[in-house]
Design an enzyme around this catalytic site. Structure first.
Site, PDB file in Angstrom:
ATOM      1  N   ASP A   1       0.872  -1.169   0.000  1.00 14.77           N
ATOM      2  CA  ASP A   1       0.000   0.000   0.000  1.00 14.77           C
ATOM      3  C   ASP A   1       0.917   1.229   0.000  1.00 14.77           C
ATOM      4  O   ASP A   1       2.138   1.114  -0.203  1.00 14.77           O
ATOM      5  CB  ASP A   1      -0.989  -0.036   1.180  1.00 14.77           C
TER       6      ASP A   1
ATOM      7  N   CYS B   1       3.528  -2.936   3.918  1.00 18.06           N
ATOM      8  CA  CYS B   1       2.606  -1.855   4.284  1.00 18.06           C
ATOM      9  C   CYS B   1       3.284  -1.096   5.416  1.00 18.06           C
ATOM     10  O   CYS B   1       4.506  -1.222   5.586  1.00 18.06           O
ATOM     11  CB  CYS B   1       1.213  -2.382   4.633  1.00 18.06           C
TER      12      CYS B   1
ATOM     13  N   THR C   1       3.073  -1.520   8.612  1.00 17.69           N
ATOM     14  CA  THR C   1       3.533  -2.447   9.656  1.00 17.69           C
ATOM     15  C   THR C   1       3.869  -3.835   9.128  1.00 17.69           C
ATOM     16  O   THR C   1       4.495  -4.621   9.842  1.00 17.69           O
ATOM     17  CB  THR C   1       2.431  -2.627  10.712  1.00 17.69           C
TER      18      THR C   1
ATOM     19  N   HIS D   1      10.933 -23.023   9.447  1.00 17.02           N
ATOM     20  CA  HIS D   1       9.898 -23.758  10.175  1.00 17.02           C
ATOM     21  C   HIS D   1       8.516 -23.654   9.558  1.00 17.02           C
ATOM     22  O   HIS D   1       7.716 -24.574   9.704  1.00 17.02           O
ATOM     23  CB  HIS D   1       9.817 -23.254  11.627  1.00 17.02           C
TER      24      HIS D   1
ATOM     25  N   HIS E   1       8.158 -30.238  10.601  1.00 14.44           N
ATOM     26  CA  HIS E   1       7.372 -29.044  10.279  1.00 14.44           C
ATOM     27  C   HIS E   1       6.365 -29.288   9.163  1.00 14.44           C
ATOM     28  O   HIS E   1       5.401 -28.533   9.023  1.00 14.44           O
ATOM     29  CB  HIS E   1       8.309 -27.895   9.912  1.00 14.44           C
TER      30      HIS E   1
HETATM   31  C1  RB5 Z   1      -1.868   2.683   6.417  1.00 18.37           C
HETATM   32  O1  RB5 Z   1      -1.994   3.886   7.067  1.00 18.37           O
HETATM   33  C2  RB5 Z   1      -1.521   1.579   7.398  1.00 18.37           C
HETATM   34  O2  RB5 Z   1      -2.607   1.313   8.219  1.00 18.37           O
HETATM   35  C3  RB5 Z   1      -1.114   0.327   6.652  1.00 18.37           C
HETATM   36  O3  RB5 Z   1      -0.007   0.619   5.864  1.00 18.37           O
HETATM   37  C4  RB5 Z   1      -0.705  -0.858   7.497  1.00 18.37           C
HETATM   38  O4  RB5 Z   1       0.208  -0.492   8.457  1.00 18.37           O
HETATM   39  C5  RB5 Z   1      -1.807  -1.665   8.036  1.00 18.37           C
HETATM   40  O5  RB5 Z   1      -1.606  -2.737   8.616  1.00 18.37           O
END
Ligand code: RB5
Length: 142
Positions: free
Chosen positions: A7, A64, A66, A97, A132
């Site tokens: 994203d 993304c 996170t 694993h 595994h």
């Molecule tokens: C976008 O703002 C953010 O929420 C997305 O990139 C991600 O971290 C979601 O899990």
């Protein structure tokens, strides 16, 4: 063929990963997004995951903010095992694993040097198999 997806929150690392994969001589296909304009991560995660399900790509590296949201969407696809990792050892163990076929990274959580180290490690680490195998076989529930 490596599927790439992100994203807006992971866009810059996705672009840097293309350069890295080119350096390593590995083929990739980009499923978007194409800029830092705000978008919804499931749209790109689903597109790349479907390409893996159809055999167009055999593994993926998704980004993304996170690494969490884009991995959650990927893991709704049968046969996709997406690992959201924040430290190199997690990336290594996700291959050894879990036979993870998608590495999910968060551009807002890790610096690029760490991300690059994780990508390199993830790409070169084989699945250990053995005990595994049976655990992985129990992941799918429907
Ligand atoms: C976008 O703002 C953010 O929420 C997305 O990139 C991600 O971290 C979601 O899990």
């Amino acid at each position: 063929m490596i599927a790439l997806a992100s994203d807006h929150g992971g866009y810059r690392y996705k672009e840097r990963t293309k350069v890295l994969l080119d350096t390593l001589g590995l083929a990739w296909k980009d499923f978007g997004t194409d800029s830092e304009e705000s978008v919804d991560y499931p749209d790109f995660s689903h597109a790349a995951s479907e390409a893996m399900q159809h055999g167009e790509c055999d593994r993926g590296i998704f980004f993304c903010g996170t690494g969490i949201g884009i991995s959650l969407a990927a893991n709704r696809h049968r046969g996709i095992r997406a690992a959201a990792c924040q430290i190199p050892e997690a990336a290594r163990l996700s291959r050894l694993h879990n036979d993870a076929n998608v590495l999910a990274l968060g551009e807002r959580l890790i610096d690029w040097d760490t991300a690059e180290q994780m990508i390199r490690m993830w790409l070169e680490t084989p699945f250990e198999g053995g005990r595994h195998e049976q655990r992985i076989a129990k992941i799918e529930i429907e």
